[in-house]
Design a protein around this motif. Structure first.
Motif, PDB file in Angstrom:
ATOM      1  N   ALA A 379       0.883  -1.178   0.000  1.00  0.00           N
ATOM      2  CA  ALA A 379       0.000   0.000   0.000  1.00  0.00           C
ATOM      3  C   ALA A 379       0.912   1.217   0.000  1.00  0.00           C
ATOM      4  N   SER A 380       0.651   2.173  -0.871  1.00  0.00           N
ATOM      5  CA  SER A 380       1.496   3.375  -0.895  1.00  0.00           C
ATOM      6  C   SER A 380       0.599   4.600  -1.000  1.00  0.00           C
ATOM      7  N   PHE A 381       0.960   5.609  -0.234  1.00  0.00           N
ATOM      8  CA  PHE A 381       0.064   6.753   0.004  1.00  0.00           C
ATOM      9  C   PHE A 381       0.507   8.015  -0.723  1.00  0.00           C
ATOM     10  N   TYR A 382      -0.469   8.903  -0.905  1.00  0.00           N
ATOM     11  CA  TYR A 382      -0.131  10.217  -1.460  1.00  0.00           C
ATOM     12  C   TYR A 382      -1.044  11.273  -0.847  1.00  0.00           C
ATOM     13  N   ILE A 383      -0.976  12.471  -1.398  1.00  0.00           N
ATOM     14  CA  ILE A 383      -1.595  13.640  -0.755  1.00  0.00           C
ATOM     15  C   ILE A 383      -3.107  13.542  -0.579  1.00  0.00           C
ATOM     16  N   TYR A 384      -3.783  12.733  -1.429  1.00  0.00           N
ATOM     17  CA  TYR A 384      -5.247  12.665  -1.351  1.00  0.00           C
ATOM     18  C   TYR A 384      -5.724  11.516  -0.481  1.00  0.00           C
ATOM     19  N   ASN A 385      -4.815  10.685   0.011  1.00  0.00           N
ATOM     20  CA  ASN A 385      -5.239   9.588   0.886  1.00  0.00           C
ATOM     21  C   ASN A 385      -5.494  10.113   2.290  1.00  0.00           C
ATOM     22  N   ASP A 386      -6.447   9.445   2.968  1.00  0.00           N
ATOM     23  CA  ASP A 386      -6.804   9.904   4.310  1.00  0.00           C
ATOM     24  C   ASP A 386      -7.015   8.692   5.225  1.00  0.00           C
ATOM     25  N   LEU A 387      -7.432   8.981   6.451  1.00  0.00           N
ATOM     26  CA  LEU A 387      -7.592   7.894   7.418  1.00  0.00           C
ATOM     27  C   LEU A 387      -8.742   6.961   7.023  1.00  0.00           C
ATOM     28  N   ASP A 388      -9.726   7.478   6.265  1.00  0.00           N
ATOM     29  CA  ASP A 388     -10.807   6.598   5.768  1.00  0.00           C
ATOM     30  C   ASP A 388     -10.231   5.530   4.836  1.00  0.00           C
ATOM     31  N   ASP A 389      -9.225   5.920   4.053  1.00  0.00           N
ATOM     32  CA  ASP A 389      -8.594   4.954   3.137  1.00  0.00           C
ATOM     33  C   ASP A 389      -7.906   3.844   3.940  1.00  0.00           C
ATOM     34  N   ILE A 390      -7.308   4.231   5.061  1.00  0.00           N
ATOM     35  CA  ILE A 390      -6.636   3.214   5.881  1.00  0.00           C
ATOM     36  C   ILE A 390      -7.667   2.305   6.539  1.00  0.00           C
ATOM     37  N   ASP A 391      -8.783   2.886   6.976  1.00  0.00           N
ATOM     38  CA  ASP A 391      -9.888   2.065   7.508  1.00  0.00           C
ATOM     39  C   ASP A 391     -10.312   1.028   6.477  1.00  0.00           C
ATOM     40  N   ALA A 392     -10.496   1.506   5.231  1.00  0.00           N
ATOM     41  CA  ALA A 392     -10.957   0.613   4.164  1.00  0.00           C
ATOM     42  C   ALA A 392      -9.921  -0.488   3.914  1.00  0.00           C
ATOM     43  N   LEU A 393      -8.623  -0.103   3.937  1.00  0.00           N
ATOM     44  CA  LEU A 393      -7.552  -1.088   3.721  1.00  0.00           C
ATOM     45  C   LEU A 393      -7.582  -2.155   4.815  1.00  0.00           C
ATOM     46  N   VAL A 394      -7.608  -1.707   6.056  1.00  0.00           N
ATOM     47  CA  VAL A 394      -7.523  -2.644   7.180  1.00  0.00           C
ATOM     48  C   VAL A 394      -8.764  -3.542   7.222  1.00  0.00           C
ATOM     49  N   THR A 395      -9.930  -2.963   6.978  1.00  0.00           N
ATOM     50  CA  THR A 395     -11.171  -3.759   6.987  1.00  0.00           C
ATOM     51  C   THR A 395     -11.116  -4.814   5.875  1.00  0.00           C
ATOM     52  N   ALA A 396     -10.643  -4.401   4.697  1.00  0.00           N
ATOM     53  CA  ALA A 396     -10.599  -5.340   3.564  1.00  0.00           C
ATOM     54  C   ALA A 396      -9.563  -6.447   3.821  1.00  0.00           C
ATOM     55  N   VAL A 397      -8.443  -6.101   4.458  1.00  0.00           N
ATOM     56  CA  VAL A 397      -7.422  -7.123   4.754  1.00  0.00           C
ATOM     57  C   VAL A 397      -7.994  -8.119   5.764  1.00  0.00           C
ATOM     58  N   ARG A 398      -8.669  -7.623   6.792  1.00  0.00           N
ATOM     59  CA  ARG A 398      -9.272  -8.525   7.791  1.00  0.00           C
ATOM     60  C   ARG A 398     -10.279  -9.457   7.131  1.00  0.00           C
ATOM     61  N   LYS A 399     -11.092  -8.885   6.215  1.00  0.00           N
ATOM     62  CA  LYS A 399     -12.103  -9.677   5.510  1.00  0.00           C
ATOM     63  C   LYS A 399     -11.445 -10.786   4.685  1.00  0.00           C
ATOM     64  N   ALA A 400     -10.322 -10.437   4.041  1.00  0.00           N
ATOM     65  CA  ALA A 400      -9.597 -11.428   3.230  1.00  0.00           C
ATOM     66  C   ALA A 400      -9.110 -12.559   4.139  1.00  0.00           C
ATOM     67  N   GLY A 401      -8.646 -12.194   5.324  1.00  0.00           N
ATOM     68  CA  GLY A 401      -8.178 -13.206   6.283  1.00  0.00           C
ATOM     69  C   GLY A 401      -9.290 -14.165   6.646  1.00  0.00           C
ATOM     70  N   GLU A 402     -10.507 -13.627   6.852  1.00  0.00           N
ATOM     71  CA  GLU A 402     -11.647 -14.503   7.197  1.00  0.00           C
ATOM     72  C   GLU A 402     -11.991 -15.402   6.016  1.00  0.00           C
ATOM     73  N   LEU A 403     -11.955 -14.813   4.832  1.00  0.00           N
ATOM     74  CA  LEU A 403     -12.303 -15.565   3.620  1.00  0.00           C
ATOM     75  C   LEU A 403     -11.345 -16.735   3.397  1.00  0.00           C
TER      76      LEU A 403
END
Ligand code: PLP
Length: 409
Positions: A379-403
């Motif tokens: 994952a690599s960030f830039y000026i338009y990324n925010d904490l919501d993007d990190i929430d989405a990343l972490v939630t999606a990674v957790r979901k992948a782990g369950e899957l």
């Protein structure tokens, strides 16, 4: 942190959805998105100023040349170049490094000489040197990295004992996020008599860069990673070196006089810009630089470092996740693996939730071998990324782990 609520509307693509979800673009190390200011600058150029540069006696051609040369001045200011004549437009970092290898390298490296690169270099700062060394019968020496993902300074010192002709290294690693002590490395390499080449593909978009303070000899950058158009970039060099170097591409524009059997060369930087250049790319890159300068590069790096810190902190709380690269002195690049899920599968699953990350060897196969993995997710960030993007990343990674029913490996 930067006010992303004000920045995001400048990027039309971010209003789009990915698989029916909010687009969470976290592949900025591969390429950045483009603000309207850049898109508009290109449209404006073609709508109002298009003509070939450096040739015409008419007003339109003068305008096109001025727009092109203004972009050169912007790059020179942005990285504090030695002189604007030391900025050569290229298609990006890859072409810039090939230019140095093909011109300075071919003219100066002989059989038995050594060229030094590092084990964290991108293929574009390895392969041109391999080609040069194979052609010349020279040795390519790869400096090792430490366990925490930094250049091994002891091994760097040992590599310098061979009195290399060229020492090349990345300012920021695209696969680890490490910010290397470029000024220190350059100083050590100069003391050993080498010319230094800094791969700035991942530093120019994310840090305040001052090539004179780094005191390198050559600095390569890619415009498309710093809000600019694809196929834009530059080689920034000490003018005296460029003056002494033979041309790289022969053709129109790079000559002074052409006789039947030989030619003389144009002044720098034009000596290295044979043929019609990508003027729209230069103009777009100039607009990208203006956008970044308005934000302030110190604020840009603070923003990304904070996002990386939060992402590392939150991903590390997931059992089975391994993060690569150092914990400090790093840019907004977060490489990771998750148990036995293949990074490609992880990236495909995350995409279903609108989260775009990269998976693979990131053009750093020698580094992957040293890390003992075939690939990582990044994952690599830039000026338009925010904490919501990190929430989405972490939630999606957790979901992948369950899957996948992930097992910590
Ligand atoms: N060097 C590094 C560290 C990179 O990350 C990249 C691109 O990912 C490059 C070089 C090559 O850049 P370009 O493809 O723009 O020439």
């Amino acid at each position: 942190m930067l006010d992303t609520r004000r920045i995001r509307p400048d990027f039309p693509i971010l209003a789009q959805q990915e698989n029916g979800q909010r687009l969470v673009y976290l592949d900025n190390a591969a390429t950045s998105q483009k603000p309207l200011r850049v898109i508009d600058a290109i449209t404006h150029f073609y709508s109002h100023h298009n003509a070939n540069v450096h040739r015409g006696a008419y007003a339109l051609a003068v305008e096109a040349t001025e727009a092109y040369e203004a972009a050169r001045t912007a790059i020179a200011r942005f990285v504090n170049a030695w002189a604007r004549e030391g900025v050569v437009f290229t298609r990006g970092t890859t072409e810039s490094i090939n230019l140095v290898a093909g011109s300075w390298g071919r003219a100066n490296v002989k059989g038995g000489d050594t060229v030094v690169v590092t084990a964290m270099d991108h293929h574009s700062n390895i392969v041109p040197w391999q080609i040069l060394c194979q052609e010349k019968g020279a040795t390519l020496r790869m400096v090792e990295i430490t366990k925490d993902g930094r250049i091994d300074l002891a091994d760097f010192g040992r590599a310098l004992e061979a009195k290399p002709k060229i020492v090349a290294f990345p300012y920021v690693s695209n696969s680890l996020g490490t910010v290397n002590p470029a000024a220190q490395l350059s100083k050590l390499a100069h003391a050993a008599g080498a010319v230094t080449v800094v791969d700035g593909a991942q530093s120019s978009p994310h840090l305040r860069v001052d090539v004179q303070a780094l005191d390198c000899d050559f600095y390569a950058l890619s415009g498309h990673k710093m809000l600019g158009p694809m196929g834009s970039g530059a080689l920034v060099a000490k003018p005296a070196l460029l003056e002494a170097m033979p041309p790289y591409h022969g053709g129109g524009e790079m000559i002074e006089r052409v006789w039947d059997d030989r030619s003389s060369w144009n002044k720098i930087p034009h000596k290295f810009e044979g043929g019609t250049p990508n003027v729209e790319a230069a103009v777009g890159l100039g607009a990208a630089i203006a956008y970044l300068e308005q934000l302030g590069m110190d604020k840009v790096s603070e923003h990304e470092q904070e996002l990386a810190r939060v992402a590392i902190d939150r991903l590390s709380q997931i059992e089975g996740v391994t993060i690569y690269g150092p914990r400090d002195h790093r840019a907004g690049v977060v490489p990771f693996t998750y148990g036995d899920i293949h990074p490609h599968d992880l990236a495909t699953i995350l995409d279903k939730d609108g989260v775009c990350i990269r998976a693979g060897h990131h053009c750093t196969q020698p580094l992957m071998r040293r890390l003992g993995v075939a690939a990582t997710a990044r994952a690599s960030f830039y000026i338009y990324n925010d904490l919501d993007d990190i929430d989405a990343l972490v939630t999606a990674v957790r979901k992948a782990g369950e899957l996948f029913g992930v097992l910590a490996s």
